[in-house]
Motif scaffolding. Structure first.
Motif, PDB file in Angstrom:
ATOM      1  N   MET A 173       0.811  -1.223   0.000  1.00 38.25           N
ATOM      2  CA  MET A 173       0.000   0.000   0.000  1.00 38.25           C
ATOM      3  C   MET A 173       0.840   1.266   0.000  1.00 38.25           C
ATOM      4  N   HIS A 174       2.154   1.147  -0.219  1.00 37.77           N
ATOM      5  CA  HIS A 174       3.041   2.320  -0.269  1.00 37.77           C
ATOM      6  C   HIS A 174       3.731   2.352  -1.622  1.00 37.77           C
ATOM      7  N   SER A 175       3.716   3.521  -2.261  1.00 36.02           N
ATOM      8  CA  SER A 175       4.238   3.635  -3.628  1.00 36.02           C
ATOM      9  C   SER A 175       5.734   3.363  -3.713  1.00 36.02           C
ATOM     10  N   GLU A 176       6.479   3.635  -2.644  1.00 30.68           N
ATOM     11  CA  GLU A 176       7.931   3.438  -2.691  1.00 30.68           C
ATOM     12  C   GLU A 176       8.310   1.957  -2.709  1.00 30.68           C
ATOM     13  N   PHE A 177       7.379   1.099  -2.336  1.00 32.50           N
ATOM     14  CA  PHE A 177       7.663  -0.335  -2.310  1.00 32.50           C
ATOM     15  C   PHE A 177       6.965  -1.075  -3.447  1.00 32.50           C
ATOM     16  N   ARG A 178       6.505  -0.343  -4.443  1.00 32.83           N
ATOM     17  CA  ARG A 178       5.932  -0.929  -5.638  1.00 32.83           C
ATOM     18  C   ARG A 178       6.823  -0.583  -6.834  1.00 32.83           C
TER      19      ARG A 178
END
Length: 434
Positions: A173-178
């Motif tokens: 749910m976090h953009s930095e981990f996608r």
């Protein structure tokens, strides 16, 4: 008939002819905890309140505790006279555990509800059958994971997979981990802007995806947790109760939609042209979030969490009263604040905003998004804040008292169970030696 002898406890004399009682008093004398007089009588510097019942036990009869005796004193006397907890009948738990019998039974009923459908059903299988032995082994591992090596290993796997699934959910749910998608799907009917580009959260789901390594790790964890759920269903003797259990239903829904969300994340084209795309994302996302409730299962393996659940269950009337009073006075103070600030155009545009302010103030949260600016408003705000402190103090005191009561009861229940188990093991060992 054996000759009588006397036992004196602080001036109160008791007489008995029990040979086992005499042997016990001789042992106390050798240990220095009793004194034998020249006339053959004994003196013990102890409270004589329950010694009649102690003599019953020393004479081979059932040991009982009279009502009105302090629980701490009763336990000290049992320890001094070397009376095991296993010798105490259930009718005397009320005295020993410093609580009414309903509290002890409530703990037993709570444990039965927590293990709904798990405990073995007596009389259905032959006790010597291999199936029964296998079921009992797995039942014990599920109900009391810390009591056997199998239970500890299985609990470790469940905890590891649960934490892995929750951490993966949070990272997803976090953009930095996608990672960016290789092929961004095209959505027709202006849904690209109306649904996604207008909201950066939805745009993250459209333009980015979960890394393949984390997808595999999350899938493995979800598979194991799903297998664990079905395994508990297989070994249960109360399948209907297991299916109707709310927590099991939630766990099944979370497991199913975990796979659904992972599939749609890798294949967004499946729903890209759906007219109800916006609602689908919200519904699936909400059901996907249910996986965090699996953390409760880890917490339920501790006795403190069980006691906390029982405490809330026992205090539901107090909590219901708190909610009712809280709702009533939120409306009262909110309406009063609306009229106190009626002449200020910049504060509290409607009564519902005023009620929202009262809720935030009574709970002592104080967001500060709305606040009074007039003298009457300040007075009303002060009264609301003071009432909030008094209102919150009442349920906290009640919950704390119930938690302390049930914790003490649960602690001594656990000691009783352990002592009973040890007593049976020692008795079995003695029979084998004979």
């Amino acid at each position: 008939m054996a000759a009588y002898f006397f036992i004196s406890l602080r001036g109160t004399e008791f007489s008995t002819s029990s040979a086992s009682a005499r042997d016990f008093m001789d042992n106390l004398t050798r240990d220095g905890r009793a004194e034998r007089k020249p006339d053959g009588s004994y003196f013990v510097d102890r409270n004589p309140a329950i010694f009649h019942h102690v003599l019953d036990y020393l004479s081979g009869r059932t040991f009982h505790l009279p009502k009105g005796v302090c629980a701490i004193e009763a336990r000290e006397e049992m320890e001094f006279w070397r009376i095991p907890l296993d010798a105490l009948p259930k009718c005397c738990y009320e005295v020993l555990y410093d609580d009414n019998l309903s509290s002890y039974e409530a703990i037993e009923n709570m444990e039965e509800r927590l293990n709904v459908g798990i405990s073995p059903q007596e009389g259905k299988c032959s006790p010597n059958s291999k199936l029964q032995k296998i079921r009992e082994t797995f039942n014990k591992a599920v109900m009391e994971p810390r009591s056997s090596l199998l239970g500890k290993i299985w609990l470790l796997l469940v905890v590891t997979c649960t934490l892995t699934a929750v951490v993966c959910f949070l990272l997803n749910m976090h953009s930095e981990f996608r990672v960016p998608r290789e092929h961004i799907p095209v959505v027709s009917n202006n849904a690209t802007y109306n649904v996604f580009l207008s909201n950066p959260k939805r745009m993250m789901l459209m333009l980015q995806t979960v890394p393949m390594e984390r997808t595999i790790l999350e899938t493995i964890s979800n598979v194991f947790l799903t297998v664990d759920l079905f395994f508990r269903f297989i070994i249960t003797h109360k399948k209907k109760a297991f299916i109707l259990n709310t927590y099991n239903i939630v766990e099944l829904i979370a497991s199913v939609f975990s796979f659904v969300v992972l599939y749609f994340d890798k294949h967004p084209e499946v729903i890209r042209n759906n007219k109800t795309l916006d609602k689908i994302i919200l519904i699936f996302g909400g059901l996907y979030t249910l996986r965090v409730l699996k953390l409760l299962r880890i917490a339920e393996t501790t006795s403190e969490m069980k006691i906390l659940k029982l405490c809330f269950h026992k205090s539901w009337k107090i909590i219901a009263l708190l909610l009712m009073v809280f709702t009533i006075f939120s409306v009262i103070f909110g309406s009063a604040m609306f009229w106190a600030e009626f002449d200020n155009a910049d504060t509290f545009p409607n009564v519902f905003i005023s009620i929202w302010w009262a809720v935030v103030t009574i709970t002592t949260v104080g967001y500060g998004d709305h606040y009074p600016k007039s003298p009457f408003g300040y007075i009303m705000a002060s009264l609301t804040a003071l009432f909030g402190l008094l209102l919150i103090a009442m349920p906290i005191a009640a919950l704390s008292s119930n938690f302390s009561t049930f914790y003490n009861c649960y602690t001594y229940k656990k000691k009783y169970t352990e002592a009973k188990k040890k007593y049976r093991e020692n008795s079995s060992a003695c029979c084998i030696d004979k």
